[in-house]
Design a protein around this motif. Sequence first.
Motif, short mmCIF file in Angstrom:
data_model
loop_
_atom_site.label_atom_id
_atom_site.label_comp_id
_atom_site.label_asym_id
_atom_site.label_seq_id
_atom_site.Cartn_x
_atom_site.Cartn_y
_atom_site.Cartn_z
N SER A 1 0.83 -1.21 0.00
CA SER A 1 0.00 0.00 0.00
C SER A 1 0.86 1.25 0.00
CB SER A 1 -0.92 -0.01 1.22
OG SER A 1 -0.16 -0.05 2.43
N MET A 2 1.98 1.23 0.73
CA MET A 2 2.87 2.39 0.75
C MET A 2 3.52 2.61 -0.61
SD MET A 2 4.12 4.96 2.27
CE MET A 2 3.49 4.64 3.94
N ARG A 3 3.94 1.54 -1.27
CA ARG A 3 4.53 1.67 -2.60
C ARG A 3 3.52 2.22 -3.59
NH1 ARG A 3 6.15 -3.64 -1.51
NH2 ARG A 3 4.85 -4.40 -3.23
N ALA A 4 2.26 1.77 -3.46
CA ALA A 4 1.23 2.23 -4.38
C ALA A 4 0.97 3.73 -4.23
CB ALA A 4 -0.06 1.45 -4.14
N LYS A 5 1.18 4.26 -3.02
CA LYS A 5 0.95 5.68 -2.78
C LYS A 5 2.16 6.55 -3.06
CE LYS A 5 -0.38 5.10 1.46
NZ LYS A 5 -0.87 5.39 2.84
N THR A 6 3.33 5.94 -3.21
CA THR A 6 4.55 6.73 -3.33
C THR A 6 5.29 6.45 -4.64
OG1 THR A 6 5.69 5.05 -2.00
CG2 THR A 6 4.83 6.99 -0.84
N ILE A 7 6.17 5.48 -4.65
CA ILE A 7 7.05 5.29 -5.80
C ILE A 7 6.35 4.68 -7.00
CG2 ILE A 7 9.12 5.12 -4.36
CD1 ILE A 7 9.00 2.12 -4.62
N GLU A 8 5.15 4.12 -6.83
CA GLU A 8 4.46 3.49 -7.95
C GLU A 8 3.42 4.39 -8.58
OE1 GLU A 8 3.02 -0.31 -6.68
OE2 GLU A 8 5.03 -1.18 -6.51
N ARG A 9 3.40 5.66 -8.24
CA ARG A 9 2.45 6.60 -8.83
C ARG A 9 3.15 7.93 -9.06
NH1 ARG A 9 2.08 10.42 -5.47
NH2 ARG A 9 0.73 11.58 -6.88
N THR A 10 2.58 8.72 -9.96
CA THR A 10 3.04 10.09 -10.19
C THR A 10 1.81 10.99 -10.15
OG1 THR A 10 2.78 10.15 -12.60
CG2 THR A 10 4.81 9.15 -11.73
N ILE A 11 2.01 12.28 -10.37
CA ILE A 11 0.86 13.21 -10.34
C ILE A 11 0.22 13.34 -11.73
CG2 ILE A 11 1.70 14.51 -8.37
CD1 ILE A 11 2.79 16.60 -10.29
N TRP A 12 0.68 12.54 -12.68
CA TRP A 12 -0.01 12.53 -13.97
C TRP A 12 -1.40 11.94 -13.77
CZ3 TRP A 12 1.51 15.30 -17.83
CH2 TRP A 12 2.86 15.56 -18.05
N ALA A 13 -2.39 12.51 -14.44
CA ALA A 13 -3.77 12.04 -14.37
C ALA A 13 -4.50 12.48 -15.63
CB ALA A 13 -4.47 12.59 -13.13
N GLU A 14 -5.67 11.96 -15.82
CA GLU A 14 -6.45 12.28 -17.01
C GLU A 14 -6.68 13.79 -17.10
OE1 GLU A 14 -10.69 11.09 -19.19
OE2 GLU A 14 -10.20 10.31 -17.19
N GLY A 15 -6.37 14.36 -18.27
CA GLY A 15 -6.62 15.77 -18.51
C GLY A 15 -5.50 16.71 -18.10
#
Length: 361
Positions: free
Chosen positions: A185-199
């Motif tokens: 869960s911590m990886r999913a919230k940190t190193i496995e995501r960026t602030i890119w999103a639809e639009g």
Amino acid sequence: MSTDQMEPAGKTPEQDPSTVHPPIADPGPEPYVDRYSDTDPEVGRRVYRQVVAMYGLAPVLAVAFVVCYFAIPRDAAVSFGPLHTSAMHLALGGTAGLAILLIGLASIHWAKQIMEDREISEERHPVASSDEDRQAIAAAWKAGAEDSRLGRRKVIGLALGSALGALALPAVVSFADLGPKPTASMRAKTIERTIWAEGVRLVNDITYTPIKASEMEIGQLVNAEPENLAEMEGVHQQIERAKAAIIIVRMDPDSIKIPDSRRDWQVGGILSYSKICTHVGCPISLWEQQTHHLLCPCHQSTFDLGDSGVVVFGPAARSLPQLPITVDQQGYLVARSDFTVPVGPSYFERDSRHDFKKGDN
């Protein structure tokens, strides 16, 4: 008169006995002077108390380190005129540093004023130790233990042991600052995501100017970031900048391979990839227009951006993550979503099942 009948004009220093000095006798060691702590019992007791007190303060400072770590807010600051520093860092450095200093001073004071004081000399010996030497060393060790007078000054040994043992507390507590536990869960919230999103618009990483698809030329490469990065500040902005950095390239659609699964990830040959090498995380933007290759300057990993970012050379083991993009109503490039796989170098817990491989559709 012949030359052998002539008398010399003078004598050299070697020929004149009056100029020859006799060798200086070995003066031997200087006279031994007893220490005050040996001659005056009260001085010895005072030194003993000082050593025990310094050792005893080390555990107190170690506990103070732990208290400061949890009690002082991380954003608290201390000012010294024009200088500013973190209150927590100042407290942690002061308590841990002073504890180590006291242990060192107490050990020196103990060695100089309490341990056995006598002059010794020994001959040089070969590097290799014989059995006799080992036995001699063991005997010397035993004699040194007796000279330390721990048999009569047992409290010093206890104080030293507690002081050294207490220093483990700051070290153990400091491990918490190595970062959160890398749970799924911590990886999913940190190193496995960026602030890119639809639009989210793709903007120039220097000017933050939105990028129109119609203004990009074939062969052009642009370094970019997400537009919402400008809304952040400080360390959070730097963390997200490092993860979300991308490059945008435009290539002739007829000269590149676009798998069916990624047909809607590009706009007329305009594709976007992570700027972070999948080997050890170096930023890359060395672009070969003719071959469509992107080269990492650190270890020469080479990615084919005309074939979904697959590795064609070097130590990198994974394709360069591609960012799905499209255009908005004004014709500006925008993201369709976040990256579908984690960006950056690999790590043990990473799931590589969804990484793109050559031939995938």
